[in-house]
Design a protein around this motif. Structure first.
Motif, short mmCIF file in Angstrom:
data_model
loop_
_atom_site.label_atom_id
_atom_site.label_comp_id
_atom_site.label_asym_id
_atom_site.label_seq_id
_atom_site.Cartn_x
_atom_site.Cartn_y
_atom_site.Cartn_z
N UNK A 1 -8.83 -0.38 -7.40
CA UNK A 1 -8.61 -0.53 -6.06
C UNK A 1 -9.45 -1.81 -5.50
N UNK A 2 -8.75 -2.58 -4.96
CA UNK A 2 -9.54 -3.84 -4.32
C UNK A 2 -10.92 -3.25 -3.32
N UNK A 3 -10.74 -2.31 -2.83
CA UNK A 3 -11.88 -2.03 -1.84
C UNK A 3 -12.67 -0.78 -2.47
N UNK A 4 -13.48 -1.57 -3.39
CA UNK A 4 -14.26 0.00 -4.23
C UNK A 4 -15.39 0.36 -3.63
N UNK A 5 -15.71 -0.37 -2.29
CA UNK A 5 -16.73 0.36 -1.63
C UNK A 5 -16.21 0.83 -0.41
N UNK A 6 -16.23 1.96 0.04
CA UNK A 6 -15.96 2.37 1.58
C UNK A 6 -14.32 2.53 1.37
N UNK A 7 -13.82 2.95 0.35
CA UNK A 7 -12.17 3.04 0.14
C UNK A 7 -11.74 3.80 1.27
N UNK A 8 -10.85 3.11 1.97
CA UNK A 8 -10.11 3.63 3.20
C UNK A 8 -8.79 4.57 2.83
N UNK A 9 -8.34 4.32 1.50
CA UNK A 9 -7.01 4.87 1.24
C UNK A 9 -6.88 4.78 -0.39
N UNK A 10 -6.42 6.03 -1.20
CA UNK A 10 -6.18 5.81 -2.55
C UNK A 10 -5.06 4.50 -2.78
N UNK A 11 -5.09 4.27 -4.00
CA UNK A 11 -4.44 2.98 -4.24
C UNK A 11 -3.23 3.08 -5.05
N UNK A 12 -3.14 4.39 -5.75
CA UNK A 12 -2.05 4.23 -6.75
C UNK A 12 -1.51 5.74 -6.63
N UNK A 13 0.01 5.69 -6.75
CA UNK A 13 0.63 6.93 -6.87
C UNK A 13 0.32 7.35 -8.36
N UNK B 1 0.88 -1.27 -0.03
CA UNK B 1 0.11 0.01 -0.17
C UNK B 1 0.89 1.21 -0.05
N UNK B 2 0.41 2.29 -0.57
CA UNK B 2 1.24 3.70 -0.76
C UNK B 2 1.44 4.32 0.58
N UNK B 3 2.76 4.59 1.04
CA UNK B 3 2.98 4.93 2.30
C UNK B 3 2.75 6.40 2.44
N UNK B 4 2.96 7.32 1.42
CA UNK B 4 2.80 8.75 1.76
C UNK B 4 1.46 9.19 1.03
N UNK B 5 0.88 10.39 1.52
CA UNK B 5 -0.20 11.07 0.96
C UNK B 5 -0.12 11.77 -0.20
N UNK B 6 1.02 12.08 -0.76
CA UNK B 6 1.40 12.92 -1.83
C UNK B 6 1.06 12.14 -3.26
N UNK B 7 0.13 12.97 -4.20
CA UNK B 7 -0.06 12.24 -5.44
C UNK B 7 -0.41 10.93 -5.44
N UNK B 8 -1.34 11.01 -4.69
CA UNK B 8 -2.33 9.62 -4.67
C UNK B 8 -3.48 9.60 -5.45
N UNK B 9 -3.99 8.68 -5.81
CA UNK B 9 -5.30 8.60 -6.53
C UNK B 9 -6.21 7.27 -6.31
#
Length: 388
Positions: A257-269, A244-252
């Motif tokens: 995203x495997x968690x397509x409902x109630x996404x807790x975190x963006x999944x790709x830089x 999982x991405x570690x930083x919050x910058x430049x995320x989408x």
């Protein structure tokens, strides 16, 4: 004929209540509740990319992680990496990094970096900012000679807002006599790929998130550089922990995203999205987007489903009551698999999320609406009797 008239009565009630009551309420909630924005952007096709799609490794693209360090350290490491890799002749070096003015960075570090950036195979990015209906370039601030460096914009230009799932990008922007190119287009051209003419005509192209890449290597790692010969090197932020991405910058958020409902975190830089678009260009594997056809099919199928449910409830009331839950489950699953079929086997985006949701709620509302219509008809009958 009776069923058809009954169907028209239901449509009248649904249209009236939907337009004057439900739509204003949902619109108000959409403005104040981020959760409704996120859920409203869910599509059945996200299940395919997140759960079923087997991703293909693109070995032509190498990801290099700059990590998260102070500007002086990052620029020194980048300078060393660029100087070290030159003899091994990568086809393209794409910098998904900007260089803002920082008074704490010594001039010698900036000077050495600028010298290292003077390479024919280098591509840099800029952001597009709209000012008075004119797109302006927001590039790095250190004095780089951009006349010697190819550039492209990284904005996707089609995202609705910060809550939207990234599915599309705009390959070209025509502005007056100038044609601006997306970063991925510039990189692909530099790599020697012929750009499909259709990309120049479409303002909205759907990304196929069916690719993956070898684990990123650190910017400070200058071993085995020979393996980068004739590759596309993307230098950016790729740091991950447990996948999982570690930083919050430049995320989408993306449709993979495997968690397509109630996404807790963006999944790709952003660099991963960039690499995916380049892989799409190379293989010409973008998803064919059928917006008008999708809308028409959703509307027609919604009417058909509602009519069939109403017919079933009218003439097979006992059966309808006993299999109501099964009916709901079957309809939703049918439209999920139909969406997956088109995107997975035909490479066409025809998403049946809308008709699936309508099918789910139609099962619940047919009974109350039918009862409401009978109450109104009884009231009108009594009024007519009184008048007589």
């Amino acid at each position: 004929m009776k069923v058809f008239i009954k169907f028209l009565k239901h449509l009248l009630i649904i249209g009236s209540i939907g337009y004057f009551v439900i739509y204003p309420i949902l619109h108000h909630l959409d403005e104040i509740n981020p959760l409704t924005k996120e859920l409203s952007d869910f599509r059945f096709t996200d299940i395919y990319f997140g759960q079923f799609k087997q991703k293909e490794i693109d070995n032509d693209i190498v990801l290099v992680d700059i990590g998260y360090k102070n500007n002086s350290t990052t620029r020194e490491e980048l300078t060393n990496f660029l100087n070290s890799i030159k003899p091994y002749k990568p086809k393209v070096i794409a910098l998904d990094v900007d260089f803002k003015y920082d008074p704490q960075v010594p001039d010698t570090i900036n000077y050495n970096l600028i010298q290292a950036l003077n390479a024919e195979n280098l591509v840099m990015y800029y952001n597009l900012k709209k000012v008075d209906d004119l797109w302006l370039k927001d590039a790095s601030e250190i004095p780089i000679d951009y006349s010697k460096i190819k550039q492209g914009y990284t904005n996707c230009l089609v995202e609705k807002d910060t809550f939207g799932v990234l599915r599309f990008f705009q390959p070209f922007v025509n502005q007056r006599s100038d044609t601006l190119k997306h970063f991925s287009i510039v990189i692909a051209e530099k790599f020697g790929i012929s750009i499909d003419p259709s990309l120049k005509e479409n303002k909205k192209v759907m990304i196929n998130f069916g690719y993956k890449y070898n684990n990123p290597r650190k910017l400070s790692d200058t071993t085995n550089l020979k393996a980068m010969n004739n590759k596309i090197i993307i230098i950016g932020l790729f740091t991950k922990v447990s996948g999982q991405p570690f930083y919050n910058d430049d995320l989408h958020y993306t449709s993979s995203n495997k968690h397509y409902l109630g996404k807790s975190f963006p999944n790709m830089y952003g660099g991963e999205v960039l690499a995916t678009i380049i892989s799409n260009i190379k293989a010409n594997s973008f998803i064919e987007y059928k917006k008008n056809l999708s809308f028409i099919l959703n509307i027609c199928l919604s009417f058909l489903v509602y009519f069939l449910l109403l017919y079933m409830k009218t003439y097979f009331y006992t059966l309808y009551g006993s299999i109501e839950i099964l009916t709901k489950f079957f309809l939703v699953m049918f439209f999920i698999f139909l969406s997956i079929y088109f995107v997975g086997y035909k490479n066409i985006y025809i998403d049946f999320t809308m008709v699936g949701i309508i099918s789910f709620f139609a099962v619940e509302f047919i009974g109350p609406i039918d009862h409401f219509i009978k109450i109104i008809e009884n009231k009108l009958t009594k009024i007519q009797q009184i008048k007589k």
